[in-house]
Scaffold this active site. Sequence first.
Site, PDB file in Angstrom:
ATOM      1  N   CYS A 107       0.640  -1.218  -0.072  1.00 11.73           N
ATOM      2  CA  CYS A 107      -0.004  -0.008   0.126  1.00 11.73           C
ATOM      3  C   CYS A 107       0.839   1.298  -0.081  1.00 11.73           C
ATOM      4  O   CYS A 107       0.283   2.497  -0.228  1.00 11.73           O
ATOM      5  CB  CYS A 107      -0.946   0.073   1.317  1.00 11.73           C
ATOM      6  SG  CYS A 107      -2.048  -1.360   1.094  1.00 11.73           S
ATOM      7  N   HIS A 238      -3.170   7.308   3.083  1.00  6.72           N
ATOM      8  CA  HIS A 238      -3.769   6.118   2.360  1.00  6.72           C
ATOM      9  C   HIS A 238      -5.069   5.479   2.890  1.00  6.72           C
ATOM     10  O   HIS A 238      -5.431   5.706   4.284  1.00  6.72           O
ATOM     11  CB  HIS A 238      -2.543   4.826   2.724  1.00  6.72           C
ATOM     12  CG  HIS A 238      -3.432   3.443   2.499  1.00  6.72           C
ATOM     13  ND1 HIS A 238      -3.666   3.060   1.194  1.00  6.72           N
ATOM     14  CD2 HIS A 238      -3.030   2.386   3.124  1.00  6.72           C
ATOM     15  CE1 HIS A 238      -3.976   1.950   1.165  1.00  6.72           C
ATOM     16  NE2 HIS A 238      -3.764   1.431   2.511  1.00  6.72           N
ATOM     17  N   ASN A 268     -10.045  -0.120   0.063  1.00  2.00           N
ATOM     18  CA  ASN A 268      -8.581   0.046  -0.030  1.00  2.00           C
ATOM     19  C   ASN A 268      -7.984  -0.478  -1.353  1.00  2.00           C
ATOM     20  O   ASN A 268      -8.120  -1.780  -1.447  1.00  2.00           O
ATOM     21  CB  ASN A 268      -8.157  -0.804   1.319  1.00  2.00           C
ATOM     22  CG  ASN A 268      -6.647  -0.647   1.361  1.00  2.00           C
ATOM     23  OD1 ASN A 268      -5.786  -0.146   0.518  1.00  2.00           O
ATOM     24  ND2 ASN A 268      -6.027  -1.128   2.327  1.00  2.00           N
TER      25      ASN A 268
END
Length: 321
Positions: A107, A238, A268
């Site tokens: 990520c 994020h 996500n």
Amino acid sequence: MLTGLGSCLPLGVVSNAELALTVDTSDEWVRTRTGISARRHVSESVDVMDLATAAGRNALIAAELASVDALVLATSTPRRPCPAGAPEIASRLGLGPIPAFDVMAMCSGFLYALSTAAGLISAGVAQSVLVVAAETYSRILNPDDRATAVIFGDGAGAAVLRRGEPDEPGALLAMDLGSDGSRSDLIHVPGSGGEGPYLVMEGRKVYRQAIEKISASSMRVIKDCGWATEDVDLLVPHQANARIVQAVAQRLGIAEERTVCAIAEVGNTAAASIPLALSTAMGSGALAPGHRTVLTAFGGGLTWGSAALIWPRVRSVHSEL
Ligand code: COA
């Protein structure tokens, strides 16, 4: 300096209610525990390379450039383990025999790729670099694991960096990257055996680590710029879980109105999360030229990273596949 943004989402919307038909969960649980209402999944005929190529093309259009000197792809869900995907994207975009390679930081991938691109420019290897972050987590999710199946989604984002003056808006004013491999098992895909291989995650531990690492990394770039947290016009974290975003903003003392939370409709999207959040924030007017902006991410590895910049006058081009 940053000169254009692109993004691409798959057309397939999967709502919480649809997921709850096959996974032991509920719309209410997912919305209240993660802030996610829906995510996008690619269809069988679309893969990560298609999303990446479309997002990359969109960023080039936004930057009004027909070519760049290098391409860096951030992905943790490549179509195949090797070769890297970046050369194929460069070829599909007609960019010629430029240097092209992948970085894998889960990520945090977009920030790792962005700083790699900035390094290529400072080293004189390139005048302009296309950074693409693309993921298809739907391809590595265990459909029986409710903790991961509800969180992750597919998508791609891209940015063009070009050589500029250090005091121009869009210049990367500070960057921070880090890792802790002693906790690599907290989010991983087992090498072989069993079905899948599927993504495995220790949600609670990841949750705590994410808040801690994102907050500390953001503070480092804020200080490196000589700013205080009150000076930050927009924090773009994020998008892992809306509660993580809120907790980080609270810990840093940055008001929710100055923090981007764009997870509700996409979930996500791992490396693609920051460029997608930037496009959403530009679209809503939350992010405007002149804003002192902090990007910050955390992911498997463990890895983390942050960047600070004054937001430039740039375009963002989006498409769906
Ligand atoms: N639907 C319903 N119940 C669920 C569920 C789901 N999708 N996922 C977990 N649960 C249950 C658990 O089984 C547990 O039940 P129990 O108390 O009966 O054992 C309960 O909810 C609490 O589980 P827990 O894991 O402690 O929940 P949580 O509040 O920590 O939320 C996550 C789980 C995964 C949403 C959360 O830990 C998280 O967001 N972690 C970070 C994930 C992340 O950011 N990953 C990527 C990093 S880049």
